[in-house]
Design a protein around this motif. Sequence first.
Motif, PDB file in Angstrom:
ATOM      1  N   GLN A  17       0.829  -1.204   0.000  1.00 11.52           N
ATOM      2  CA  GLN A  17       0.000   0.000   0.000  1.00 11.52           C
ATOM      3  C   GLN A  17       0.867   1.258   0.000  1.00 11.52           C
ATOM      4  OE1 GLN A  17      -3.303  -0.038  -0.408  1.00 11.52           O
ATOM      5  NE2 GLN A  17      -3.226   2.178  -0.562  1.00 11.52           N
ATOM      6  N   MET A  18       1.925   1.251   0.812  1.00 10.47           N
ATOM      7  CA  MET A  18       2.833   2.396   0.872  1.00 10.47           C
ATOM      8  C   MET A  18       3.496   2.637  -0.496  1.00 10.47           C
ATOM      9  SD  MET A  18       6.474   2.880   2.763  1.00 10.47           S
ATOM     10  CE  MET A  18       7.221   1.922   1.471  1.00 10.47           C
ATOM     11  N   VAL A  19       3.990   1.566  -1.106  1.00 10.21           N
ATOM     12  CA  VAL A  19       4.667   1.691  -2.398  1.00 10.21           C
ATOM     13  C   VAL A  19       3.683   2.132  -3.488  1.00 10.21           C
ATOM     14  CG1 VAL A  19       5.868   0.408  -4.223  1.00 10.21           C
ATOM     15  CG2 VAL A  19       6.520   0.088  -1.831  1.00 10.21           C
ATOM     16  N   GLU A  21       0.923   3.872  -3.170  1.00  2.00           N
ATOM     17  CA  GLU A  21       0.590   5.290  -2.969  1.00  2.00           C
ATOM     18  C   GLU A  21       1.745   6.193  -3.375  1.00  2.00           C
ATOM     19  OE1 GLU A  21      -0.723   5.769   1.077  1.00  2.00           O
ATOM     20  OE2 GLU A  21      -2.476   4.470   0.754  1.00  2.00           O
ATOM     21  N   TYR A  22       2.964   5.837  -2.977  1.00  2.00           N
ATOM     22  CA  TYR A  22       4.134   6.653  -3.304  1.00  2.00           C
ATOM     23  C   TYR A  22       4.338   6.738  -4.819  1.00  2.00           C
ATOM     24  CZ  TYR A  22       8.871   8.485  -3.334  1.00  2.00           C
ATOM     25  OH  TYR A  22       9.978   9.259  -3.586  1.00  2.00           O
ATOM     26  N   LEU A  23       4.264   5.597  -5.487  1.00  2.00           N
ATOM     27  CA  LEU A  23       4.474   5.599  -6.938  1.00  2.00           C
ATOM     28  C   LEU A  23       3.322   6.282  -7.674  1.00  2.00           C
ATOM     29  CD1 LEU A  23       6.045   2.060  -7.454  1.00  2.00           C
ATOM     30  CD2 LEU A  23       7.209   4.275  -7.500  1.00  2.00           C
ATOM     31  N   GLN A  25       1.654   8.852  -6.576  1.00  2.00           N
ATOM     32  CA  GLN A  25       1.921  10.288  -6.432  1.00  2.00           C
ATOM     33  C   GLN A  25       3.017  10.747  -7.393  1.00  2.00           C
ATOM     34  OE1 GLN A  25       2.955  10.837  -2.322  1.00  2.00           O
ATOM     35  NE2 GLN A  25       0.859  10.476  -1.599  1.00  2.00           N
ATOM     36  N   SER A  26       3.827   9.806  -7.833  1.00  2.00           N
ATOM     37  CA  SER A  26       4.921  10.114  -8.753  1.00  2.00           C
ATOM     38  C   SER A  26       4.547   9.865 -10.215  1.00  2.00           C
ATOM     39  CB  SER A  26       6.156   9.288  -8.372  1.00  2.00           C
ATOM     40  OG  SER A  26       6.548   9.575  -7.050  1.00  2.00           O
ATOM     41  N   GLU A 110      14.766   2.932   0.643  1.00  2.00           N
ATOM     42  CA  GLU A 110      14.309   4.308   0.603  1.00  2.00           C
ATOM     43  C   GLU A 110      13.376   4.439  -0.606  1.00  2.00           C
ATOM     44  OE1 GLU A 110      13.453   8.042   1.145  1.00  2.00           O
ATOM     45  OE2 GLU A 110      14.748   7.018   2.584  1.00  2.00           O
ATOM     46  N   PRO A 111      12.129   4.900  -0.424  1.00  2.92           N
ATOM     47  CA  PRO A 111      11.203   5.011  -1.555  1.00  2.92           C
ATOM     48  C   PRO A 111      11.761   5.810  -2.741  1.00  2.92           C
ATOM     49  CG  PRO A 111      10.000   5.289   0.488  1.00  2.92           C
ATOM     50  CD  PRO A 111      11.462   5.237   0.844  1.00  2.92           C
ATOM     51  N   ARG A 112      12.559   6.833  -2.456  1.00  3.55           N
ATOM     52  CA  ARG A 112      13.132   7.604  -3.568  1.00  3.55           C
ATOM     53  C   ARG A 112      14.096   6.755  -4.384  1.00  3.55           C
ATOM     54  NH1 ARG A 112      15.364  13.384  -2.072  1.00  3.55           N
ATOM     55  NH2 ARG A 112      16.087  13.224  -4.215  1.00  3.55           N
ATOM     56  N   LEU A 115      11.988   4.748  -6.742  1.00  3.80           N
ATOM     57  CA  LEU A 115      11.547   5.628  -7.825  1.00  3.80           C
ATOM     58  C   LEU A 115      12.678   5.881  -8.828  1.00  3.80           C
ATOM     59  CD1 LEU A 115       9.219   7.370  -8.921  1.00  3.80           C
ATOM     60  CD2 LEU A 115      10.097   9.239  -7.505  1.00  3.80           C
TER      61      LEU A 115
END
Length: 117
Positions: A17-19, A21-23, A25-26, A110-112, A115
Amino acid sequence: MTTPQLLMIEDDQRLAQMVVEYLAQSGFAVSHAGDGARGMAALEQQLPDLVILDLMLPDADGLELCRRIRALPGAAGKVPVLMLTAKGDPMDRIIGLELGADDYLPKPFEPRELLAR
């Protein structure tokens, strides 16, 4: 320009879910499958631009799944695979890359960095 379509095969619902949502948003469209069987079915139904693959799934070994993806005919067998896994040992990374993964990112990550990859 079309939105890149990603498929995440990951059994950890919170991490997925975190990944997702993060992706999202990107600028990525991410679908999620919680096990290998659903992941392979999703891959064969709609070819993603990238598969994010966990190695330790409840019903399948991620390395075997990567091997099965590479054995698919046509474009499905060539889809880029990024392994995202708790198995961060250098030998695990080497085996994953030798079996056809395009990249390998150990957890925690790190999510960044995900990405960027």
